[in-house]
Design an enzyme around this catalytic site. Structure first.
Site, short mmCIF file in Angstrom:
data_model
loop_
_atom_site.label_atom_id
_atom_site.label_comp_id
_atom_site.label_asym_id
_atom_site.label_seq_id
_atom_site.Cartn_x
_atom_site.Cartn_y
_atom_site.Cartn_z
N TYR A 52 77.95 -20.81 38.53
CA TYR A 52 78.23 -21.62 37.33
C TYR A 52 78.69 -23.04 37.69
CZ TYR A 52 78.56 -17.54 34.11
OH TYR A 52 78.32 -16.45 33.34
N HIS A 93 61.85 -24.91 10.32
CA HIS A 93 60.83 -25.75 10.93
C HIS A 93 61.13 -27.22 10.70
CE1 HIS A 93 56.93 -26.50 12.67
NE2 HIS A 93 56.64 -27.31 11.67
N CYS A 104 86.56 -25.37 31.28
CA CYS A 104 85.57 -25.52 30.19
C CYS A 104 85.65 -26.86 29.46
CB CYS A 104 85.78 -24.44 29.14
SG CYS A 104 86.44 -22.89 29.73
N GLU A 130 63.14 -21.63 16.13
CA GLU A 130 62.20 -20.82 15.33
C GLU A 130 61.28 -19.98 16.22
OE1 GLU A 130 59.18 -22.91 12.99
OE2 GLU A 130 59.45 -24.67 14.26
N CYS A 140 91.00 -23.35 31.40
CA CYS A 140 89.95 -23.76 30.47
C CYS A 140 90.22 -25.15 29.91
CB CYS A 140 89.84 -22.73 29.34
SG CYS A 140 88.65 -23.23 28.09
N GLU A 163 76.69 -26.60 37.29
CA GLU A 163 77.19 -27.53 36.27
C GLU A 163 77.58 -28.88 36.88
OE1 GLU A 163 78.69 -24.47 32.81
OE2 GLU A 163 80.22 -25.27 34.12
N LYS A 208 85.10 -30.08 31.65
CA LYS A 208 83.72 -29.93 32.14
C LYS A 208 82.72 -30.32 31.05
CE LYS A 208 81.52 -26.63 31.12
NZ LYS A 208 81.60 -25.31 31.69
#
Ligand code: NDP
Length: 461
Positions: free
Chosen positions: A185, A442, A47, A447, A42, A189, A50
């Site tokens: 994945y 908002h 991760c 939302e 990782c 990516e 990346k």
């Protein structure tokens, strides 16, 4: 019998480090052995670098989109070697943090390659991280295997010409023409990253859509997004061989087509890293792809040997390995193990824009019973003025009988950030009515999740 240490953790990746730290915090004498790099995949080859690459690749979009907002900015040239050097400095800083975290927790650190002599004894031999180290032998009352996984290459002629994710993070220069094989994945990516940085990317995958296993609407939206990003997408294809001619590589496909590029990346899955561990000296069993077989308590067939994370090849995600390491350390040395909800593990794929999911896909829900589907597709505010053709897709999957929200899916900017909060709602088993009575913020994209009033369709029976 007395042992050198209470717990020996093999592998200092996300899962192993968490397990070691928590066990030490409960008072156990803990040692960790690492042969390659502190922090594991990782931090070093996954991760973290990346995400930095993804961020690097997004600046050109920002510059282009800023024109609609009145800026006269110009993108200029991206300096790959300078960026890789900054990325490497950051990774070294993180390596240091991992080492100091373990040291502060009182964990003994050993560098080298661990191999079982028997179920309580391991030798630590020189490795990539410590080529000159003296071999040592260590006995431990309990051992945790947390060695992670490695990329796998399809067995085709010329496979050796292709890179895997392990090498991409240290390329000396950015390839101008790139073929990525695999629509999972990593393939998706890297395709996004290199297209954003200006490379001509061809993405070859064997399914009709990328990301097998994800919600079909999300996969369709992503396939459209891949196209919009200027990536050439060859769906339903597989490479049969790779040939080299000088600096050029040709990827030959099964239908006779070929793609000529400067580099090829295989993003064709990962397998558990068990080679050279000496598992044959124990009673531990592995499956055909090398996965260490464990029960729900991470116990192997050896009573005092456990395995966590990618080496067990269940959900190959960092936070899952961390949770497994934490639970195991609590169970072995603490009073109570924390309860984690693995069924609602959220997932994200960092394409530009990214996508994220939690819970069931529409297809999975429909197979179980009637599901109310709420779907919204819109152009986010930023792109109305920025001028970018990019849509956001949001989707809720609601169990019709209980009205519980059992799945949430997003394709669009900030999807992973939104999904982390939505995952709490889905984990808590909240109902559609709880979403409806929540006041929105908002103006945001998020939302939309509390304003989707009209059911789009019913799926299943
Ligand atoms: P994935 O399993 O996600 O995808 C592998 C891809 O390669 C699939 O498209 C698969 O096709 C294809 N493939 C497999 N074998 C072959 C072959 N012989 N020839 C052609 N295509 C092939 O693996 P990745 O390598 O992308 O990533 C490994 C794991 O790492 C992921 O599953 C994930 O758990 C983790 N990861 C997580 C990330 C995140 O959380 N953002 C980022 C990167 C990795 P098919 O679908 O047909 O099998």
């Amino acid at each position: 019998m007395s042992y050198d240490t209470d717990l020996l953790v093999i592998g200092a990746g996300s899962g192993g480090v968490r397990c070691a730290r928590i066990a030490a915090s409960h008072g156990a004498r803990v040692a960790v052995v690492e042969g390659r790099h502190w922090g594991g995949t990782c931090v070093n080859l996954g991760c973290v670098p990346k995400k930095l690459l993804v961020q690097a690749s997004e600046y050109a979009d920002f510059v282009q989109d800023s024109h609609g907002f009145g800026w006269d900015t110009q993108a200029g040239h991206h300096d790959w070697p300078a960026f890789i050097a900054s990325k490497d400095r950051e990774i070294s800083r993180l390596n240091g943090i991992y080492v100091s975290m373990l040291e502060k927790a009182g964990v003994r650190l050993l560098t080298g390659h661990a191999r079982f002599i028997d179920a309580h004894t391991v030798t630590v031999a020189p490795s990539e991280l410590a080529p000159e180290a003296e071999p040592v032998t260590l006995t431990a009352e309990k051992i945790v295997i947390a060695t992670g996984g490695v990329p796998v290459r399809p067995q085709i002629e010329g496979a050796e010409f292709a890179l895997t994710s392990d090498e991409v993070f240290h390329l000396k220069e950015r390839p101008q023409r790139l073929c990525i094989v695999g629509g999972g994945y990593i393939g998706v990516e890297f395709a996004g990253i290199f297209a954003g940085l200006g490379s001509d990317v061809t993405l070859v995958y064997r399914q009709p859509l990328p990301l097998r296993g994800f919600d079909e609407d999300l996969r369709n939206a992503l396939a459209e997004g891949i196209e919009q990003r200027g990536i050439r997408q060859l769906a339903g294809h597989e490479p049969t061989r790779i040939t080299r001619n000088g600096k050029e590589l040709t990827v030959h496909l099964e239908n006779g087509e070929s793609v000529i590029v400067d580099q090829v990346i295989f993003a064709t899955g990962r397998v558990p890293k068990t080679a050279g561990l000496g598992l044959e000296k124990t009673r531990i069993r592995t499956t055909g792809n090398g996965r260490i077989m464990v029960n729900a308590h991470h116990e192997t067939d050896e009573p005092d040997v456990f395995a966590i994370g990618d080496v067990t090849d269940r959900i190959n995600l960092t936070p899952v390995a961390i949770a497994e390491g934490h639970i195991l350390a609590d169970r072995l040395y603490g009073n109570h193990a924390r309860d984690w909800s693995f069924d609602t593990t959220p997932k994200a794929v960092f394409f530009t824009p990214p996508l994220a999911s939690v819970g069931l896909t529409e297809e999975e829900a429909a197979a179980k019973g009637a599901a109310d589907i709420y779907l919204s597709k819109f152009r986010p505010m930023r792109h109305t003025i920025g001028g970018r053709e990019r849509r956001t897709l949001m989707k809720l999957v609601v169990d019709q009988a209980s009205q519980k929200v059992i799945g949430a899916h997003i394709y669009g900017e900030d999807a992973p950030e939104m999904m982390q909060a939505l995952a709490i709602a889905v984990t808590a088993g909240l109902r559609k009515n709880d979403f409806d009575r929540t006041i929105g913020i908002h103006p945001t994209s998020a939302e939309e999740f509390v304003t989707m009033r009209t059911r789009t369709r019913v799926s299943g029976h």
